[in-house]
Design an enzyme around this catalytic site. Sequence first.
Site, PDB file in Angstrom:
ATOM      1  N   HIS A 108       0.842  -1.197   0.000  1.00  0.00           N
ATOM      2  CA  HIS A 108       0.000   0.000   0.000  1.00  0.00           C
ATOM      3  C   HIS A 108       0.880   1.252   0.000  1.00  0.00           C
ATOM      4  CE1 HIS A 108      -3.963  -1.907   1.669  1.00  0.00           C
ATOM      5  NE2 HIS A 108      -3.438  -2.609   0.694  1.00  0.00           N
ATOM      6  N   GLU A 128       0.904   3.860   1.812  1.00  0.00           N
ATOM      7  CA  GLU A 128       1.409   4.288   3.123  1.00  0.00           C
ATOM      8  C   GLU A 128       2.578   3.409   3.578  1.00  0.00           C
ATOM      9  OE1 GLU A 128      -1.745   3.490   2.238  1.00  0.00           O
ATOM     10  OE2 GLU A 128      -3.147   4.162   3.756  1.00  0.00           O
ATOM     11  N   CYS A 176      -6.159   1.787   5.909  1.00  0.00           N
ATOM     12  CA  CYS A 176      -6.803   0.529   6.328  1.00  0.00           C
ATOM     13  C   CYS A 176      -6.220   0.092   7.679  1.00  0.00           C
ATOM     14  CB  CYS A 176      -6.565  -0.556   5.274  1.00  0.00           C
ATOM     15  SG  CYS A 176      -4.853  -1.152   5.233  1.00  0.00           S
ATOM     16  N   CYS A 212      -2.339  -0.315   7.549  1.00  0.00           N
ATOM     17  CA  CYS A 212      -1.582   0.945   7.472  1.00  0.00           C
ATOM     18  C   CYS A 212      -1.741   1.767   8.753  1.00  0.00           C
ATOM     19  CB  CYS A 212      -2.010   1.730   6.231  1.00  0.00           C
ATOM     20  SG  CYS A 212      -1.591   0.837   4.714  1.00  0.00           S
TER      21      CYS A 212
END
Lengths: 147, 147
Positions: free
Chosen positions: A56, A58, A86, A89
């Site tokens: 992801h 992040e 999410c 993260c």
Amino acid sequence: MIQPFDDKYFMRKALQEAEIALFEGEVPVGAVIVCQNQIVAKGRNQVETLNDATAHAEMLAFTAATNYLGSKYLKDCTLYVTLEPCQMCAGAAFWSQIGRIVYGAEDKQRGYQHWQCKVHPKTKVTGGVLADESTKLLQSFFKKMRQ
Amino acid sequence: MIQPFDDKYFMRKALQEAEIALFEGEVPVGAVIVCQNQIVAKGRNQVETLNDATAHAEMLAFTAATNYLGSKYLKDCTLYVTLEPCQMCAGAAFWSQIGRIVYGAEDKQRGYQHWQCKVHPKTKVTGGVLADESTKLLQSFFKKMRQ
């Protein structure tokens, strides 16, 4: 006093990362990490490109920032991310003890707040910055996917 | 029929990774990912070594497994990890859709179950496998830290 480096300025930089992700065929999410008004790391969703479900925006930005700063803690940094983080993260944000999180669009399906997950108690959170621009990018991706 | 490749067998492999982490001055947590009775990835906590707060044993093992298998999903795999995963690692497990998680000791401070976080609804979870061995390693680390 004019403040050119405000939340919208840095969120636009995160949106540019999301646009690159869109171009690469990824769910368009982008992130930048800022320390003393300087971008120290960028990340964009690379799940398909790297074939890694944990890639992801992040996560990649957290690792890049800690590499750049030589510190595993990011207490004086702000994460700008175009979509609400999410659970994973938010967990990474917890461990990094990042000072602030600014996100764009809410994620009612997978967002950490909707899953009642935690960030570090000292982390300040601001949502909804340039949310419409983030939502438009996401909508254009899912529209293209359905075609 | 004798079944040499049971949960304890693979947890011992994860404990070996935790022992290496201890030797390296890390909080001793180790992980292996198994597919069809074969270890396809190993990971150990490397937060200090890599200076990265996200470098948990499970995160490194997830990325290594997806690299090895060429698949971002790990539906037919089992994660063996010596300590109950945290919110971040449970989130990563969610995204990888891993088939099964087997953990050793409970983590009452930071474990995903105590934080009421989620794994994928299809993921089966078994806890408490060689928990005492895992706890002993953790206790020896924290004892050494206090000295």
